[in-house]
Design a protein around this motif. Structure first.
Motif, PDB file in Angstrom:
ATOM      1  N   ALA A   1       0.825  -1.212   0.000  1.00 18.38           N
ATOM      2  CA  ALA A   1       0.000   0.000   0.000  1.00 18.38           C
ATOM      3  C   ALA A   1       0.858   1.262   0.000  1.00 18.38           C
ATOM      4  O   ALA A   1       0.329   2.367  -0.084  1.00 18.38           O
ATOM      5  CB  ALA A   1      -0.915   0.003   1.223  1.00 18.38           C
ATOM      6  N   ASN A   2       2.168   1.071   0.084  1.00 14.65           N
ATOM      7  CA  ASN A   2       3.093   2.202   0.159  1.00 14.65           C
ATOM      8  C   ASN A   2       3.611   2.554  -1.233  1.00 14.65           C
ATOM      9  O   ASN A   2       4.372   1.781  -1.825  1.00 14.65           O
ATOM     10  CB  ASN A   2       4.269   1.852   1.077  1.00 14.65           C
ATOM     11  N   PRO A   3       3.253   3.694  -1.768  1.00 12.15           N
ATOM     12  CA  PRO A   3       3.708   4.058  -3.111  1.00 12.15           C
ATOM     13  C   PRO A   3       5.212   4.279  -3.191  1.00 12.15           C
ATOM     14  O   PRO A   3       5.775   4.286  -4.290  1.00 12.15           O
ATOM     15  CB  PRO A   3       2.940   5.354  -3.403  1.00 12.15           C
ATOM     16  N   ASN A   4       5.868   4.453  -2.060  1.00 12.31           N
ATOM     17  CA  ASN A   4       7.307   4.709  -2.056  1.00 12.31           C
ATOM     18  C   ASN A   4       8.147   3.458  -1.855  1.00 12.31           C
ATOM     19  O   ASN A   4       9.381   3.519  -1.903  1.00 12.31           O
ATOM     20  CB  ASN A   4       7.652   5.717  -0.955  1.00 12.31           C
ATOM     21  N   ALA A   5       7.508   2.322  -1.616  1.00 10.98           N
ATOM     22  CA  ALA A   5       8.239   1.084  -1.352  1.00 10.98           C
ATOM     23  C   ALA A   5       8.595   0.390  -2.666  1.00 10.98           C
ATOM     24  O   ALA A   5       7.766   0.317  -3.576  1.00 10.98           O
ATOM     25  CB  ALA A   5       7.409   0.149  -0.485  1.00 10.98           C
ATOM     26  N   PRO A   6       9.818  -0.121  -2.774  1.00 12.94           N
ATOM     27  CA  PRO A   6      10.183  -0.876  -3.984  1.00 12.94           C
ATOM     28  C   PRO A   6       9.378  -2.161  -4.071  1.00 12.94           C
ATOM     29  O   PRO A   6       9.026  -2.761  -3.049  1.00 12.94           O
ATOM     30  CB  PRO A   6      11.675  -1.154  -3.787  1.00 12.94           C
TER      31      PRO A   6
ATOM     32  N   ASP B   1       8.808  -6.104  -5.099  1.00 14.14           N
ATOM     33  CA  ASP B   1       9.466  -7.375  -5.407  1.00 14.14           C
ATOM     34  C   ASP B   1       8.549  -8.520  -4.983  1.00 14.14           C
ATOM     35  O   ASP B   1       7.465  -8.304  -4.420  1.00 14.14           O
ATOM     36  CB  ASP B   1      10.856  -7.484  -4.764  1.00 14.14           C
ATOM     37  N   CYS B   2       8.992  -9.750  -5.252  1.00  7.66           N
ATOM     38  CA  CYS B   2       8.148 -10.920  -5.021  1.00  7.66           C
ATOM     39  C   CYS B   2       8.061 -11.308  -3.552  1.00  7.66           C
ATOM     40  O   CYS B   2       7.283 -12.208  -3.202  1.00  7.66           O
ATOM     41  CB  CYS B   2       8.662 -12.101  -5.844  1.00  7.66           C
ATOM     42  N   PHE B   3       8.847 -10.660  -2.687  1.00  5.34           N
ATOM     43  CA  PHE B   3       8.847 -11.026  -1.275  1.00  5.34           C
ATOM     44  C   PHE B   3       7.852 -10.211  -0.445  1.00  5.34           C
ATOM     45  O   PHE B   3       7.690 -10.463   0.749  1.00  5.34           O
ATOM     46  CB  PHE B   3      10.249 -10.861  -0.687  1.00  5.34           C
ATOM     47  N   GLN B   4       7.196  -9.243  -1.048  1.00  2.00           N
ATOM     48  CA  GLN B   4       6.240  -8.437  -0.297  1.00  2.00           C
ATOM     49  C   GLN B   4       5.025  -9.276   0.098  1.00  2.00           C
ATOM     50  O   GLN B   4       4.434  -9.971  -0.732  1.00  2.00           O
ATOM     51  CB  GLN B   4       5.781  -7.248  -1.139  1.00  2.00           C
ATOM     52  N   ASP B   5       4.671  -9.200   1.375  1.00  2.00           N
ATOM     53  CA  ASP B   5       3.470  -9.877   1.847  1.00  2.00           C
ATOM     54  C   ASP B   5       2.232  -9.156   1.324  1.00  2.00           C
ATOM     55  O   ASP B   5       2.269  -7.969   0.997  1.00  2.00           O
ATOM     56  CB  ASP B   5       3.415  -9.872   3.378  1.00  2.00           C
ATOM     57  N   PHE B   6       1.151  -9.891   1.275  1.00  9.42           N
ATOM     58  CA  PHE B   6      -0.163  -9.281   1.059  1.00  9.42           C
ATOM     59  C   PHE B   6      -0.772  -9.095   2.442  1.00  9.42           C
ATOM     60  O   PHE B   6      -1.270 -10.042   3.055  1.00  9.42           O
ATOM     61  CB  PHE B   6      -1.040 -10.178   0.180  1.00  9.42           C
ATOM     62  N   ASP B   7      -0.674  -7.886   2.963  1.00 11.35           N
ATOM     63  CA  ASP B   7      -1.233  -7.570   4.278  1.00 11.35           C
ATOM     64  C   ASP B   7      -2.670  -7.095   4.073  1.00 11.35           C
ATOM     65  O   ASP B   7      -2.900  -5.972   3.616  1.00 11.35           O
ATOM     66  CB  ASP B   7      -0.399  -6.489   4.960  1.00 11.35           C
ATOM     67  N   ILE B   8      -3.602  -7.947   4.407  1.00 11.02           N
ATOM     68  CA  ILE B   8      -5.015  -7.709   4.130  1.00 11.02           C
ATOM     69  C   ILE B   8      -5.820  -7.716   5.423  1.00 11.02           C
ATOM     70  O   ILE B   8      -5.601  -8.559   6.307  1.00 11.02           O
ATOM     71  CB  ILE B   8      -5.580  -8.789   3.185  1.00 11.02           C
ATOM     72  N   THR B   9      -6.736  -6.771   5.535  1.00  8.40           N
ATOM     73  CA  THR B   9      -7.689  -6.753   6.645  1.00  8.40           C
ATOM     74  C   THR B   9      -9.096  -6.889   6.095  1.00  8.40           C
ATOM     75  O   THR B   9      -9.485  -6.152   5.181  1.00  8.40           O
ATOM     76  CB  THR B   9      -7.575  -5.451   7.460  1.00  8.40           C
ATOM     77  N   TYR B  10      -9.829  -7.852   6.629  1.00  4.71           N
ATOM     78  CA  TYR B  10     -11.254  -7.983   6.366  1.00  4.71           C
ATOM     79  C   TYR B  10     -12.003  -7.395   7.556  1.00  4.71           C
ATOM     80  O   TYR B  10     -11.800  -7.837   8.696  1.00  4.71           O
ATOM     81  CB  TYR B  10     -11.668  -9.447   6.225  1.00  4.71           C
ATOM     82  N   LEU B  11     -12.847  -6.403   7.319  1.00  7.22           N
ATOM     83  CA  LEU B  11     -13.761  -5.932   8.360  1.00  7.22           C
ATOM     84  C   LEU B  11     -15.006  -6.797   8.296  1.00  7.22           C
ATOM     85  O   LEU B  11     -15.662  -6.882   7.248  1.00  7.22           O
ATOM     86  CB  LEU B  11     -14.115  -4.462   8.143  1.00  7.22           C
ATOM     87  N   VAL B  12     -15.344  -7.462   9.408  1.00  7.02           N
ATOM     88  CA  VAL B  12     -16.418  -8.442   9.408  1.00  7.02           C
ATOM     89  C   VAL B  12     -17.477  -8.103  10.449  1.00  7.02           C
ATOM     90  O   VAL B  12     -17.190  -7.452  11.463  1.00  7.02           O
ATOM     91  CB  VAL B  12     -15.862  -9.858   9.663  1.00  7.02           C
ATOM     92  N   ASP B  13     -18.696  -8.561  10.196  1.00  2.00           N
ATOM     93  CA  ASP B  13     -19.773  -8.304  11.156  1.00  2.00           C
ATOM     94  C   ASP B  13     -19.800  -9.326  12.280  1.00  2.00           C
ATOM     95  O   ASP B  13     -20.470  -9.137  13.294  1.00  2.00           O
ATOM     96  CB  ASP B  13     -21.122  -8.213  10.452  1.00  2.00           C
ATOM     97  N   THR B  14     -19.057 -10.418  12.105  1.00  2.00           N
ATOM     98  CA  THR B  14     -18.931 -11.437  13.140  1.00  2.00           C
ATOM     99  C   THR B  14     -17.717 -12.302  12.851  1.00  2.00           C
ATOM    100  O   THR B  14     -17.355 -12.514  11.682  1.00  2.00           O
ATOM    101  CB  THR B  14     -20.177 -12.325  13.227  1.00  2.00           C
ATOM    102  N   LEU B  15     -17.094 -12.811  13.909  1.00  2.00           N
ATOM    103  CA  LEU B  15     -15.960 -13.723  13.744  1.00  2.00           C
ATOM    104  C   LEU B  15     -16.390 -15.186  13.759  1.00  2.00           C
ATOM    105  O   LEU B  15     -15.634 -16.065  13.325  1.00  2.00           O
ATOM    106  CB  LEU B  15     -14.939 -13.500  14.867  1.00  2.00           C
ATOM    107  N   VAL B  16     -17.587 -15.451  14.249  1.00  2.00           N
ATOM    108  CA  VAL B  16     -18.021 -16.822  14.555  1.00  2.00           C
ATOM    109  C   VAL B  16     -17.846 -17.797  13.398  1.00  2.00           C
ATOM    110  O   VAL B  16     -17.196 -18.845  13.556  1.00  2.00           O
ATOM    111  CB  VAL B  16     -19.473 -16.827  15.061  1.00  2.00           C
ATOM    112  N   PRO B  17     -18.374 -17.535  12.206  1.00  2.00           N
ATOM    113  CA  PRO B  17     -18.252 -18.539  11.146  1.00  2.00           C
ATOM    114  C   PRO B  17     -16.815 -18.771  10.682  1.00  2.00           C
ATOM    115  O   PRO B  17     -16.495 -19.858  10.182  1.00  2.00           O
ATOM    116  CB  PRO B  17     -19.115 -17.968  10.019  1.00  2.00           C
ATOM    117  N   PHE B  18     -15.971 -17.803  10.857  1.00  2.00           N
ATOM    118  CA  PHE B  18     -14.582 -17.955  10.436  1.00  2.00           C
ATOM    119  C   PHE B  18     -13.778 -18.802  11.412  1.00  2.00           C
ATOM    120  O   PHE B  18     -12.880 -19.549  11.022  1.00  2.00           O
ATOM    121  CB  PHE B  18     -13.922 -16.574  10.296  1.00  2.00           C
ATOM    122  N   LEU B  19     -14.116 -18.695  12.696  1.00  2.00           N
ATOM    123  CA  LEU B  19     -13.343 -19.380  13.723  1.00  2.00           C
ATOM    124  C   LEU B  19     -13.779 -20.829  13.925  1.00  2.00           C
ATOM    125  O   LEU B  19     -13.104 -21.588  14.627  1.00  2.00           O
ATOM    126  CB  LEU B  19     -13.451 -18.634  15.050  1.00  2.00           C
TER     127      LEU B  19
END
Length: 291
Positions: free
Chosen positions: A31-36, A38-56
């Motif tokens: 998400a950083n426009p100034n970062a180089p 490469d293939c080692f960058q993680d995909f740091d993703i946040t899901y905003l959810v209405d409940t955690l129950v079905p996922f857990l």
């Protein structure tokens, strides 16, 4: 290896289909426009959810992102407790992509915003709850001009920890000495960053753990800095300590001159202490004694 576009498509397609996921954010270096890039960058993703129950209830739903070879769930661990809100999944896939996925309940949205470093970009917002999110920025990581107190604190910490390194060396406690040399080196890196800021301005970042500092250092300084990581023996670690002293002294004096600060006099006293004690325990070579 799946492309960035393919990975994001998978992440967003699942979110679009799942009614419990109300928004998706991309964070970190992607998400950083100034970062180089490469293939080692993680995909740091946040899901905003209405409940955690079905996922857990089960981890089976994670298969939608690919065939994983490693999974860590910080919130389910005892030895390494989590530091962020929500529930996280750290996944490494067999195509070498890495996904750090965090589920944040909507009722923790404000807490999530407060702990964010500003490097986040909205990818999906089903309900318009993120319409006021600022543009992604790495400003929080920019080099900051030190105050006189900050400068003195850095110098104080550097020279105050030095005797602990020496104590470990004299006792032949290599791990103790190495741990404290790490603390000394952290202050050296901090001082080098301030010197870079004094010379080039303070409107940019050197990256996490100073990972981009090489771009701004003279080749000789970079080579010397790398040599301070030699810690596989008592003599090597002692040489690294002395090299840290040399680099810190040069950098701190440059920063002091740039901002009209006073470089503390205890450098001389501690350096003399190191010389005396190291000579007593046979750590110094003759060429060092005559330097």
């Amino acid at each position: 290896m799946r492309s960035e576009e393919a990975m994001l498509r998978t992440i967003l397609d699942y979110a679009a289909r799942n009614p419990h996921i109300r928004a998706v954010l991309l964070e970190g270096s992607r998400a950083n426009p100034n970062a180089p890039r490469d293939c080692f960058q993680d995909f740091d993703i946040t899901y905003l959810v209405d409940t955690l129950v079905p996922f857990l209830e089960s981890d089976d739903w994670l298969a939608v992102f690919g065939r994983r070879i490693m999974l860590q769930k910080p919130e389910a661990m005892e030895l390494f407790p989590p530091e962020i809100v929500g529930f996280s999944y750290l996944l490494l896939f067999d195509d070498d992509n890495k996904l750090d996925l965090t589920l944040v309940p909507l009722d923790q949205l404000e807490e999530y915003r407060q702990q964010s470093d500003g490097l986040r970009r909205v990818l999906l917002d089903k309900d318009g709850i993120l319409s006021s999110e600022p543009l992604a920025s790495d400003e929080v990581y920019h080099i900051r001009r030190p105050t006189a107190q900050m400068f003195d604190d850095c110098c104080n910490e550097f020279w105050n920890v030095t005797p602990y390194v020496l104590k470990g060396l004299c006792r032949e406690e290599l791990l103790f000495a190495a741990d404290h040399l790490h603390l000394v080196r952290q202050e050296l890196l901090r001082m080098l960053s301030w010197q870079i800021g004094a010379e080039h301005g303070f409107g940019f970042s050197l990256g996490k753990h100073y990972k981009w500092i090489r771009r701004w250092l003279a080749p000789a300084v970079w080579e010397a800095l790398c040599l301070t990581y030699r810690m596989d023996s008592i003599p090597a670690l002692f040489e690294s300590l002395l090299l840290c002293h040399q680099l810190f002294r040069e950098s701190a004096c440059a920063v002091a001159a740039a901002f009209s600060y006073v470089y503390p006099p205890y450098d001389a006293a501690i350096s003399d202490y190191v010389r005396r004690i190291a000579r007593r325990y046979g750590l110094w070579k003759e060429e060092q004694l005559n330097a």
